[in-house]
Structure formats: C-alpha cells, structure tokens
Design a protein around this motif. Structure first.
Motif, PDB file in Angstrom:
ATOM      1  N   VAL A   1      33.849  16.952   1.563  1.00  0.00           N
ATOM      2  CA  VAL A   1      32.815  17.794   0.974  1.00  0.00           C
ATOM      3  C   VAL A   1      33.358  19.206   0.813  1.00  0.00           C
ATOM      4  O   VAL A   1      33.921  19.768   1.749  1.00  0.00           O
ATOM      5  N   ALA A   2      33.175  19.767  -0.348  1.00  0.00           N
ATOM      6  CA  ALA A   2      33.591  21.150  -0.584  1.00  0.00           C
ATOM      7  C   ALA A   2      32.471  22.094  -0.156  1.00  0.00           C
ATOM      8  O   ALA A   2      31.293  21.775  -0.306  1.00  0.00           O
ATOM      9  N   LEU A   3      32.848  23.230   0.382  1.00  0.00           N
ATOM     10  CA  LEU A   3      31.848  24.236   0.718  1.00  0.00           C
ATOM     11  C   LEU A   3      31.393  24.900  -0.570  1.00  0.00           C
ATOM     12  O   LEU A   3      32.206  25.318  -1.380  1.00  0.00           O
ATOM     13  N   GLU A   4      30.091  24.980  -0.737  1.00  0.00           N
ATOM     14  CA  GLU A   4      29.530  25.588  -1.932  1.00  0.00           C
ATOM     15  C   GLU A   4      28.547  26.670  -1.529  1.00  0.00           C
ATOM     16  O   GLU A   4      28.181  26.784  -0.351  1.00  0.00           O
ATOM     17  N   ALA A   5      28.096  27.433  -2.487  1.00  0.00           N
ATOM     18  CA  ALA A   5      27.222  28.571  -2.212  1.00  0.00           C
ATOM     19  C   ALA A   5      25.948  28.167  -1.479  1.00  0.00           C
ATOM     20  O   ALA A   5      25.446  28.910  -0.645  1.00  0.00           O
ATOM     21  N   HIS A   6      25.431  26.991  -1.752  1.00  0.00           N
ATOM     22  CA  HIS A   6      24.178  26.571  -1.128  1.00  0.00           C
ATOM     23  C   HIS A   6      24.376  25.724   0.131  1.00  0.00           C
ATOM     24  O   HIS A   6      23.392  25.366   0.775  1.00  0.00           O
ATOM     25  N   THR A   7      25.612  25.408   0.508  1.00  0.00           N
ATOM     26  CA  THR A   7      25.843  24.565   1.687  1.00  0.00           C
ATOM     27  C   THR A   7      26.681  25.210   2.785  1.00  0.00           C
ATOM     28  O   THR A   7      26.634  24.759   3.925  1.00  0.00           O
ATOM     29  N   TRP A   8      27.430  26.244   2.468  1.00  0.00           N
ATOM     30  CA  TRP A   8      28.395  26.765   3.438  1.00  0.00           C
ATOM     31  C   TRP A   8      27.726  27.267   4.715  1.00  0.00           C
ATOM     32  O   TRP A   8      28.255  27.065   5.807  1.00  0.00           O
ATOM     33  N   MET A   9      26.554  27.896   4.608  1.00  0.00           N
ATOM     34  CA  MET A   9      25.924  28.466   5.793  1.00  0.00           C
ATOM     35  C   MET A   9      25.506  27.374   6.781  1.00  0.00           C
ATOM     36  O   MET A   9      25.648  27.526   7.990  1.00  0.00           O
ATOM     37  N   ARG A  10      25.016  26.271   6.271  1.00  0.00           N
ATOM     38  CA  ARG A  10      24.605  25.169   7.156  1.00  0.00           C
ATOM     39  C   ARG A  10      25.815  24.532   7.830  1.00  0.00           C
ATOM     40  O   ARG A  10      25.773  24.180   9.000  1.00  0.00           O
ATOM     41  N   VAL A  11      26.898  24.384   7.095  1.00  0.00           N
ATOM     42  CA  VAL A  11      28.120  23.818   7.666  1.00  0.00           C
ATOM     43  C   VAL A  11      28.675  24.735   8.757  1.00  0.00           C
ATOM     44  O   VAL A  11      29.043  24.282   9.847  1.00  0.00           O
ATOM     45  N   VAL A  12      28.705  26.026   8.484  1.00  0.00           N
ATOM     46  CA  VAL A  12      29.210  26.981   9.465  1.00  0.00           C
ATOM     47  C   VAL A  12      28.306  27.018  10.697  1.00  0.00           C
ATOM     48  O   VAL A  12      28.790  27.063  11.831  1.00  0.00           O
ATOM     49  N   ALA A  13      26.997  26.969  10.510  1.00  0.00           N
ATOM     50  CA  ALA A  13      26.068  26.968  11.649  1.00  0.00           C
ATOM     51  C   ALA A  13      26.306  25.744  12.538  1.00  0.00           C
ATOM     52  O   ALA A  13      26.332  25.847  13.771  1.00  0.00           O
ATOM     53  N   ALA A  14      26.491  24.585  11.927  1.00  0.00           N
ATOM     54  CA  ALA A  14      26.759  23.373  12.703  1.00  0.00           C
ATOM     55  C   ALA A  14      28.091  23.473  13.439  1.00  0.00           C
ATOM     56  O   ALA A  14      28.202  23.059  14.600  1.00  0.00           O
ATOM     57  N   ALA A  15      29.088  24.038  12.789  1.00  0.00           N
ATOM     58  CA  ALA A  15      30.403  24.200  13.418  1.00  0.00           C
ATOM     59  C   ALA A  15      30.328  25.164  14.595  1.00  0.00           C
ATOM     60  O   ALA A  15      30.914  24.914  15.650  1.00  0.00           O
ATOM     61  N   TRP A  16      29.621  26.276  14.425  1.00  0.00           N
ATOM     62  CA  TRP A  16      29.458  27.246  15.523  1.00  0.00           C
ATOM     63  C   TRP A  16      28.711  26.622  16.688  1.00  0.00           C
ATOM     64  O   TRP A  16      29.057  26.834  17.846  1.00  0.00           O
ATOM     65  N   LEU A  17      27.674  25.851  16.388  1.00  0.00           N
ATOM     66  CA  LEU A  17      26.908  25.201  17.442  1.00  0.00           C
ATOM     67  C   LEU A  17      27.789  24.242  18.236  1.00  0.00           C
ATOM     68  O   LEU A  17      27.797  24.263  19.471  1.00  0.00           O
ATOM     69  N   LEU A  18      28.536  23.426  17.538  1.00  0.00           N
ATOM     70  CA  LEU A  18      29.421  22.479  18.212  1.00  0.00           C
ATOM     71  C   LEU A  18      30.502  23.203  19.015  1.00  0.00           C
ATOM     72  O   LEU A  18      30.786  22.835  20.157  1.00  0.00           O
TER      73      LEU A  18
END
Length: 72
Positions: free
Chosen positions: A16-33
C-alpha cells in the motif's frame, strides 16, 4: 525511529502506498505499535486515540489490521 520502521514494513508487506488521505492513520498505528513494543509504561489505546484525535474503536481496529498486515 521504530515507528518509521513499522511504516516502511507496512508499505512493503501490504503493498500500500501512503497517500494524502491515509498516511496519518498508518503513522498513528505505527506509533502505537512502537510505543507498545518499546515502552513498558506506554499510553493506553484510549489515551492514544485522544492524542491522535481518532475514535478509540477505530484505533483498535486499525491496530489489529496493521499488526496483521506486517505479519505480527
């Protein structure tokens, strides 16, 4: 730095490529983990959801999906 490694792993494993509408959710999940893996006294999901301005149930589902996508 650990969160960044999880983002990279997610992008590679999930294809999955990071896009303008998805990057924040991906980063939040990564930080949480990353926080859960490396900090003995990390924020709970409720506190983390408040800090990231997301719904706690959505964050829990996101975490579950993220962990599965990176093979944990």
């Amino acid at each position: 730095m650990v969160g960044l490694a999880y983002v990279e792993r997610f992008v590679c494993c999930a294809g999955v490529a990071l896009e303008a509408h998805t990057w924040m959710r991906v980063v939040a999940a990564a930080w949480l983990l990353a926080a859960k893996m490396w900090d003995d006294d990390c924020l709970e999901n409720v506190q983390f959801a408040e800090a990231c301005c997301v719904d706690v149930l959505d964050l829990c589902k996101l975490e579950q999906t993220f962990v599965g996508a990176i093979g944990y």
